[in-house]
Write a protein that holds these residues in place. Structure first.
Motif, short mmCIF file in Angstrom:
data_model
loop_
_atom_site.label_atom_id
_atom_site.label_comp_id
_atom_site.label_asym_id
_atom_site.label_seq_id
_atom_site.Cartn_x
_atom_site.Cartn_y
_atom_site.Cartn_z
N TYR A 36 0.84 -1.18 0.00
CA TYR A 36 0.00 0.00 0.00
C TYR A 36 0.88 1.24 0.00
O TYR A 36 2.01 1.22 0.46
N GLN A 38 0.51 5.46 1.11
CA GLN A 38 -0.34 6.40 1.83
C GLN A 38 0.30 7.78 1.82
O GLN A 38 1.40 7.97 2.34
N GLN A 42 -4.26 11.07 3.95
CA GLN A 42 -5.10 10.28 3.07
C GLN A 42 -5.14 8.83 3.56
O GLN A 42 -4.38 8.42 4.44
N SER A 43 -6.04 8.07 2.97
CA SER A 43 -6.17 6.66 3.35
C SER A 43 -5.12 5.82 2.63
O SER A 43 -4.38 6.31 1.78
N LEU A 44 -5.07 4.56 2.97
CA LEU A 44 -4.15 3.64 2.30
C LEU A 44 -4.71 3.30 0.92
O LEU A 44 -5.89 3.01 0.76
N LEU A 46 -4.19 0.61 -2.12
CA LEU A 46 -3.58 -0.65 -2.50
C LEU A 46 -2.84 -0.48 -3.82
O LEU A 46 -3.42 -0.01 -4.80
N PHE A 91 4.42 7.16 2.35
CA PHE A 91 4.50 6.13 3.39
C PHE A 91 4.08 4.82 2.73
O PHE A 91 2.97 4.71 2.22
N ILE A 93 3.41 0.76 2.97
CA ILE A 93 3.03 -0.21 4.00
C ILE A 93 2.75 -1.56 3.34
O ILE A 93 2.13 -1.61 2.27
N PHE A 108 -0.10 -5.89 9.44
CA PHE A 108 0.56 -4.85 8.66
C PHE A 108 1.95 -4.60 9.21
O PHE A 108 2.19 -4.72 10.42
N GLU A 110 5.21 -1.96 9.90
CA GLU A 110 5.25 -0.67 10.57
C GLU A 110 5.24 0.50 9.59
O GLU A 110 5.06 1.64 9.98
N GLY A 111 5.45 0.20 8.33
CA GLY A 111 5.50 1.24 7.33
C GLY A 111 6.91 1.74 7.07
O GLY A 111 7.77 1.66 7.94
N TRP A 113 8.85 5.16 5.46
CA TRP A 113 8.75 6.51 4.93
C TRP A 113 9.82 6.69 3.85
O TRP A 113 11.00 6.51 4.12
#
Lengths: 117, 113
Positions: A36, A38, A42-44, A46, A91, A93, A108, A110-111, A113
């Motif tokens: 994903y 982000q 904003q939202s994630l 896909l 970001f 993810i 998920f 941790e993401g 950056w």
């Protein structure tokens, strides 16, 4: 502790270079992982489905040659952002479904950056 | 994928219960209702899921309407650490499902001390 881990958590790269982000499932094997993106506030969104041993499936509008996905083992998927540009800063993810038990839990990472300068 | 509708934002006071609503009028019989939350600068975290019956776990409770067209996530005593974006997502757990989740905009929960 985390069952899906990403690395690096933060990365800065120069415009035009490539950067690789790793996603690992620590406690289970994942034949499928998801990536994903982000943007702030904003939202994630896909981007793609990473399939172990086969090609990734990309969502509409996502450039497969720019976002290379490799899922070489049952516990590791990598996302490589090629020829990165500042607009790729985001970001990122990953996620994976835990097949144990009911198989209903998705974990998920941790993401990561990414900042492209 | 069936769509969900959530309020953009909600506020709560610390130590008070919070009810986060979600509408999913086009839900199908094989859709599970999942809730995830995302704290700032972190990946989403699983909260709870259910199909028809109300569900409880250590994090929250999920109340599902009898017609399944809406649900409510209940945080019994909000803490400052519960401030996050809460996503209500429908997930078909039929044979073709592999864990793909489509996120809507979610509800940003603010918790005031």
């Amino acid at each position: 502790g985390a069952v899906v881990s990403q690395h690096p958590s933060r990365v800065i790269c120069k415009s035009g270079t490539s950067v690789k982000i790793e996603c690992r499932s620590l406690d289970f094997q994942a034949t499928t992982m998801f990536w994903y993106r982000q943007f702030p506030k904003q939202s994630l969104m896909l981007m793609a489905t990473s399939n172990e041993g086969s090609k990734a499936t990309y969502e509409q509008g996502v450039e497969k040659d720019k976002f290379l996905i490799n899922h070489a083992s049952l516990t590791l998927s990598t996302l490589t952002v090629t020829s990165a540009h500042p607009e790729d800063s985001s970001f990122y993810i990953c996620s994976a479904r835990d097949p144990r038990g009911t198989g209903n839990t998705i974990y998920f990472g941790e993401g990561s950056w990414l900042t492209v300068v | 994928d069936a769509k969900t509708t959530q309020p953009n934002s909600m506020e709560s006071n610390e130590e008070e219960p919070v009810h986060l609503p979600c509408n999913h009028s086009t839900i199908s019989g094989t859709d599970y209702i999942h809730w995830y939350r995302q704290l700032p600068s972190q990946g989403p975290e699983y909260v709870i899921h259910g199909l028809t019956s109300n569900v409880n776990n250590r994090m929250a409770s999920l109340a599902i309407a009898e017609d399944r067209k809406s649900s409510t996530l209940i945080l019994h005593r909000a803490t400052l650490r519960d401030a996050a974006v809460y996503y209500c997502i429908l997930r078909d757990v039929g044979s073709s499902n592999t864990g793909k989740l489509i996120f809507g905009q979610g509800t940003t929960l603010q918790v005031k001390p």
